[in-house]
Design a protein around this motif. Structure first.
Motif, short mmCIF file in Angstrom:
data_model
loop_
_atom_site.label_atom_id
_atom_site.label_comp_id
_atom_site.label_asym_id
_atom_site.label_seq_id
_atom_site.Cartn_x
_atom_site.Cartn_y
_atom_site.Cartn_z
N UNK A 257 -7.04 -1.76 4.21
CA UNK A 257 -6.77 -0.38 4.59
C UNK A 257 -7.99 0.25 5.23
N UNK A 258 -7.75 1.27 6.04
CA UNK A 258 -8.82 2.10 6.57
C UNK A 258 -9.36 2.97 5.42
N UNK A 259 -10.62 3.32 5.49
CA UNK A 259 -11.27 4.07 4.41
C UNK A 259 -10.64 5.44 4.18
N UNK A 260 -10.08 6.06 5.20
CA UNK A 260 -9.54 7.41 5.05
C UNK A 260 -8.02 7.44 4.85
N UNK B 239 3.54 2.52 3.06
CA UNK B 239 3.49 1.70 4.26
C UNK B 239 2.94 0.31 4.00
N UNK B 240 1.93 0.21 3.14
CA UNK B 240 1.29 -1.07 2.90
C UNK B 240 1.99 -1.93 1.87
N UNK B 241 2.46 -1.30 0.80
CA UNK B 241 3.08 -2.06 -0.30
C UNK B 241 4.60 -1.89 -0.35
N UNK B 242 5.15 -1.11 0.56
CA UNK B 242 6.59 -0.88 0.65
C UNK B 242 7.19 -0.36 -0.65
N UNK B 243 6.48 0.57 -1.28
CA UNK B 243 6.96 1.26 -2.47
C UNK B 243 7.36 2.66 -2.04
N UNK C 7 -10.76 -4.40 2.01
CA UNK C 7 -9.70 -4.83 1.11
C UNK C 7 -9.69 -3.95 -0.13
N UNK C 8 -8.52 -3.51 -0.48
CA UNK C 8 -8.30 -2.70 -1.66
C UNK C 8 -7.40 -3.50 -2.59
N UNK C 9 -7.80 -3.60 -3.85
CA UNK C 9 -6.97 -4.28 -4.84
C UNK C 9 -6.39 -3.22 -5.78
N UNK C 10 -5.07 -3.24 -5.91
CA UNK C 10 -4.36 -2.29 -6.74
C UNK C 10 -3.50 -3.02 -7.76
#
Length: 61
Positions: free
Chosen positions: A18-21, A30-34, A4-7
């Motif tokens: 997310x995957x580490x790479x 793709x993840x946050x639709x920005x 888990x990545x927190x932004x």
């Protein structure tokens, strides 16, 4: 393996697995639709993928 990545993006904290790479550009698009940062040259020379990190412009590609 994902983690888990927190932004904090545009004042809002969001979590995403997310995957580490995974490149930051793809996490944002793709993840946050920005969709403002774009993959154009693939080298970080054109500036289309530029984002601000702690007040500094960086290229996440």
């Amino acid at each position: 393996m994902t983690s888990e990545l927190k932004l904090k993006v545009n004042g809002s904290t969001q979590g995403i697995d997310v995957e580490a790479n995974t490149m930051l550009l793809y996490v944002l698009r793709d993840g946050l639709e920005l969709y403002d940062p774009k993959f154009i040259c693939g080298l970080g020379q054109c500036g289309a993928c530029t984002v601000h990190l702690d007040g500094k412009a960086i290229c996440p590609a």
